[in-house]
Design a protein around this motif. Structure first.
Motif, PDB file in Angstrom:
ATOM      1  N   LEU A   1       0.827  -1.203   0.000  1.00 28.68           N
ATOM      2  CA  LEU A   1       0.000   0.000   0.000  1.00 28.68           C
ATOM      3  C   LEU A   1       0.867   1.262   0.000  1.00 28.68           C
ATOM      4  O   LEU A   1       0.553   2.241  -0.682  1.00 28.68           O
ATOM      5  CB  LEU A   1      -0.914   0.004   1.225  1.00 28.68           C
ATOM      6  CG  LEU A   1      -2.057  -1.015   1.228  1.00 28.68           C
ATOM      7  CD1 LEU A   1      -2.619  -1.173   2.639  1.00 28.68           C
ATOM      8  CD2 LEU A   1      -3.164  -0.592   0.267  1.00 28.68           C
ATOM      9  N   ILE A   2       1.944   1.229   0.762  1.00 28.62           N
ATOM     10  CA  ILE A   2       2.871   2.364   0.810  1.00 28.62           C
ATOM     11  C   ILE A   2       3.599   2.513  -0.517  1.00 28.62           C
ATOM     12  O   ILE A   2       3.773   3.617  -1.043  1.00 28.62           O
ATOM     13  CB  ILE A   2       3.884   2.173   1.958  1.00 28.62           C
ATOM     14  CG1 ILE A   2       3.164   2.185   3.310  1.00 28.62           C
ATOM     15  CG2 ILE A   2       4.966   3.261   1.904  1.00 28.62           C
ATOM     16  CD1 ILE A   2       4.044   1.747   4.474  1.00 28.62           C
ATOM     17  N   ALA A   3       4.010   1.383  -1.107  1.00 32.43           N
ATOM     18  CA  ALA A   3       4.804   1.399  -2.333  1.00 32.43           C
ATOM     19  C   ALA A   3       4.026   1.947  -3.534  1.00 32.43           C
ATOM     20  O   ALA A   3       4.629   2.423  -4.492  1.00 32.43           O
ATOM     21  CB  ALA A   3       5.308  -0.011  -2.642  1.00 32.43           C
ATOM     22  N   VAL A   4       2.700   1.878  -3.485  1.00 29.82           N
ATOM     23  CA  VAL A   4       1.896   2.399  -4.591  1.00 29.82           C
ATOM     24  C   VAL A   4       2.302   3.820  -4.938  1.00 29.82           C
ATOM     25  O   VAL A   4       2.466   4.170  -6.109  1.00 29.82           O
ATOM     26  CB  VAL A   4       0.391   2.334  -4.253  1.00 29.82           C
ATOM     27  CG1 VAL A   4      -0.429   3.176  -5.223  1.00 29.82           C
ATOM     28  CG2 VAL A   4      -0.099   0.890  -4.277  1.00 29.82           C
ATOM     29  N   SER A   5       2.475   4.665  -3.914  1.00 27.96           N
ATOM     30  CA  SER A   5       2.844   6.066  -4.163  1.00 27.96           C
ATOM     31  C   SER A   5       4.340   6.322  -4.043  1.00 27.96           C
ATOM     32  O   SER A   5       4.889   7.174  -4.738  1.00 27.96           O
ATOM     33  CB  SER A   5       2.091   6.987  -3.190  1.00 27.96           C
ATOM     34  OG  SER A   5       2.373   6.632  -1.849  1.00 27.96           O
ATOM     35  N   GLU A   6       5.024   5.582  -3.173  1.00 30.59           N
ATOM     36  CA  GLU A   6       6.444   5.854  -2.945  1.00 30.59           C
ATOM     37  C   GLU A   6       7.357   5.177  -3.962  1.00 30.59           C
ATOM     38  O   GLU A   6       8.469   5.641  -4.205  1.00 30.59           O
ATOM     39  CB  GLU A   6       6.832   5.426  -1.522  1.00 30.59           C
ATOM     40  CG  GLU A   6       6.150   6.263  -0.446  1.00 30.59           C
ATOM     41  CD  GLU A   6       6.739   6.035   0.926  1.00 30.59           C
ATOM     42  OE1 GLU A   6       7.629   5.151   1.059  1.00 30.59           O
ATOM     43  OE2 GLU A   6       6.312   6.729   1.866  1.00 30.59           O
ATOM     44  N   LYS A   7       6.881   4.081  -4.563  1.00 26.85           N
ATOM     45  CA  LYS A   7       7.657   3.381  -5.592  1.00 26.85           C
ATOM     46  C   LYS A   7       6.743   3.095  -6.780  1.00 26.85           C
ATOM     47  O   LYS A   7       6.434   1.934  -7.093  1.00 26.85           O
ATOM     48  CB  LYS A   7       8.237   2.083  -5.027  1.00 26.85           C
ATOM     49  CG  LYS A   7       9.193   2.288  -3.865  1.00 26.85           C
ATOM     50  CD  LYS A   7       9.692   0.950  -3.318  1.00 26.85           C
ATOM     51  CE  LYS A   7      10.623   1.146  -2.129  1.00 26.85           C
ATOM     52  NZ  LYS A   7      11.082  -0.162  -1.575  1.00 26.85           N
ATOM     53  N   PRO A   8       6.297   4.140  -7.461  1.00 27.23           N
ATOM     54  CA  PRO A   8       5.310   3.961  -8.532  1.00 27.23           C
ATOM     55  C   PRO A   8       5.851   3.161  -9.707  1.00 27.23           C
ATOM     56  O   PRO A   8       7.029   3.259 -10.059  1.00 27.23           O
ATOM     57  CB  PRO A   8       4.980   5.394  -8.947  1.00 27.23           C
ATOM     58  CG  PRO A   8       6.168   6.197  -8.533  1.00 27.23           C
ATOM     59  CD  PRO A   8       6.685   5.559  -7.288  1.00 27.23           C
ATOM     60  N   ILE A   9       4.978   2.353 -10.305  1.00 28.97           N
ATOM     61  CA  ILE A   9       5.315   1.575 -11.490  1.00 28.97           C
ATOM     62  C   ILE A   9       4.194   1.754 -12.512  1.00 28.97           C
ATOM     63  O   ILE A   9       3.101   2.192 -12.175  1.00 28.97           O
ATOM     64  CB  ILE A   9       5.494   0.079 -11.161  1.00 28.97           C
ATOM     65  CG1 ILE A   9       4.275  -0.448 -10.387  1.00 28.97           C
ATOM     66  CG2 ILE A   9       6.764  -0.151 -10.361  1.00 28.97           C
ATOM     67  CD1 ILE A   9       4.346  -1.917 -10.045  1.00 28.97           C
ATOM     68  N   ASP A  10       4.484   1.439 -13.789  1.00 26.46           N
ATOM     69  CA  ASP A  10       3.501   1.682 -14.843  1.00 26.46           C
ATOM     70  C   ASP A  10       2.599   0.472 -15.091  1.00 26.46           C
ATOM     71  O   ASP A  10       2.172   0.207 -16.211  1.00 26.46           O
ATOM     72  CB  ASP A  10       4.175   2.127 -16.134  1.00 26.46           C
ATOM     73  CG  ASP A  10       5.252   1.169 -16.605  1.00 26.46           C
ATOM     74  OD1 ASP A  10       5.422   0.115 -15.964  1.00 26.46           O
ATOM     75  OD2 ASP A  10       5.917   1.462 -17.612  1.00 26.46           O
ATOM     76  N   ARG A  11       2.301  -0.260 -14.048  1.00 28.54           N
ATOM     77  CA  ARG A  11       1.256  -1.282 -14.037  1.00 28.54           C
ATOM     78  C   ARG A  11       0.636  -1.253 -12.651  1.00 28.54           C
ATOM     79  O   ARG A  11       1.168  -0.610 -11.737  1.00 28.54           O
ATOM     80  CB  ARG A  11       1.828  -2.679 -14.323  1.00 28.54           C
ATOM     81  CG  ARG A  11       2.840  -3.156 -13.283  1.00 28.54           C
ATOM     82  CD  ARG A  11       3.100  -4.641 -13.404  1.00 28.54           C
ATOM     83  NE  ARG A  11       4.140  -5.103 -12.505  1.00 28.54           N
ATOM     84  CZ  ARG A  11       3.973  -5.354 -11.205  1.00 28.54           C
ATOM     85  NH1 ARG A  11       2.781  -5.166 -10.646  1.00 28.54           N
ATOM     86  NH2 ARG A  11       4.969  -5.772 -10.455  1.00 28.54           N
ATOM     87  N   PHE A  12      -0.499  -1.921 -12.500  1.00 29.86           N
ATOM     88  CA  PHE A  12      -1.104  -1.966 -11.178  1.00 29.86           C
ATOM     89  C   PHE A  12      -0.303  -2.900 -10.275  1.00 29.86           C
ATOM     90  O   PHE A  12       0.066  -4.006 -10.669  1.00 29.86           O
ATOM     91  CB  PHE A  12      -2.555  -2.445 -11.255  1.00 29.86           C
ATOM     92  CG  PHE A  12      -3.470  -1.450 -11.890  1.00 29.86           C
ATOM     93  CD1 PHE A  12      -3.569  -0.162 -11.388  1.00 29.86           C
ATOM     94  CD2 PHE A  12      -4.224  -1.792 -12.998  1.00 29.86           C
ATOM     95  CE1 PHE A  12      -4.404   0.773 -11.970  1.00 29.86           C
ATOM     96  CE2 PHE A  12      -5.070  -0.867 -13.587  1.00 29.86           C
ATOM     97  CZ  PHE A  12      -5.161   0.414 -13.075  1.00 29.86           C
ATOM     98  N   ARG A  13      -0.019  -2.437  -9.081  1.00 24.79           N
ATOM     99  CA  ARG A  13       0.736  -3.243  -8.132  1.00 24.79           C
ATOM    100  C   ARG A  13      -0.164  -4.336  -7.561  1.00 24.79           C
ATOM    101  O   ARG A  13      -1.308  -4.081  -7.215  1.00 24.79           O
ATOM    102  CB  ARG A  13       1.260  -2.348  -7.007  1.00 24.79           C
ATOM    103  CG  ARG A  13       2.263  -3.022  -6.075  1.00 24.79           C
ATOM    104  CD  ARG A  13       2.832  -2.018  -5.097  1.00 24.79           C
ATOM    105  NE  ARG A  13       3.719  -1.083  -5.749  1.00 24.79           N
ATOM    106  CZ  ARG A  13       5.014  -1.321  -6.000  1.00 24.79           C
ATOM    107  NH1 ARG A  13       5.551  -2.487  -5.651  1.00 24.79           N
ATOM    108  NH2 ARG A  13       5.754  -0.416  -6.596  1.00 24.79           N
TER     109      ARG A  13
END
Length: 243
Positions: free
Chosen positions: A124-136
């Protein structure tokens, strides 16, 4: 449909989109031990089963969602209206919020919950802090079944993200898919698109009527808001626009 604020319209539109894509969804309240208070709220918890199909509609599940074809999908999603694209702190800062949410979902044994609660919080934290160009997402095998836990931010006011940026569910995708499913100018011989729209219930009826009334295209998110703003100001005019 009863008069709704913009944030309520955003959430209802998002849930309709997910429903049309085969997700069963609802919001979740994170309760507080303090009398008279609520810790926080999660806008959407959605469940989708891997063999979902509505062939008679002749509209496939949107590829944008990256839906799993072999796992039960549990979607954890928050609807945002502005520039902040992250989950609420009740989930990212306090592990107890995650534990309550996972207990409510009910797919984890107590032993499995202890094993995965911090892992899911980190996602949940990584969604914004480690963004990627697919859904986590997180694929896990539990005693209750094989699951994909997916973490999504929804912002119907935003344009599609650029390559390399955080992938989120954006307005163009939501509006275009809902219109594709509901529009009346596309005749489908296996599925009537004209019926009693009241069957959608108070939550969705007004939005369904909006898409049914649009003949040429799905319109913009501004046109969507303006329609319901005029409905609040002049119900008779808005009713005529919807028929």
């Amino acid at each position: 449909m009863a008069s709704k604020s913009q944030s309520e319209l955003e959430e209802t539109l998002s849930r309709l989109y997910l429903r049309l894509n085969g997700y069963i969804s609802m919001n979740y309240l994170i309760h507080s031990e303090k009398h008279g208070r609520l810790t926080s709220e999660l806008d959407i918890i959605g469940i989708r089963f891997p063999f979902h199909s509505q062939k008679d509609r002749k509209v496939e599940t949107s590829p944008f969602l990256e839906a799993s074809l072999d796992r039960i999908e549990v979607m954890i999603a928050d609807v945002k209206g502005g520039e902040i694209m992250k989950f609420n702190e009740a989930l990212t800062k306090e592990l107890v919020g995650v534990q309550k949410m996972l207990s409510w979902i009910g797919i984890f044994t107590e032993e499995e919950l202890v094993k995965y609660d911090s892992i899911i919080q980190n996602e949940l934290i990584a969604v914004s802090e480690k963004p990627i160009d697919r859904f986590r997402f997180l694929d896990i095998d539990l005693k209750s079944g094989r699951y994909r836990i997916k973490f999504i931010i929804i912002n119907v006011n935003a344009e599609m993200s650029k390559p390399g940026e955080l992938k989120y569910l954006h307005g163009e995708e939501v509006l275009s898919y809902c219109w594709e499913c509901l529009r009346l100018n596309e005749v489908v011989d296996t599925c009537s698109r004209r019926y009693n729209y009241e069957n959608w219930g108070n939550e969705y009826e007004g939005i369904v009527r909006y898409f049914k009334s649009r003949e040429e295209n799905h319109g913009t998110i501004k046109a969507f808001y303006d329609h319901f703003k005029s409905e609040r100001l002049d119900p008779d005019v808005a009713s005529a626009m919807s028929t």
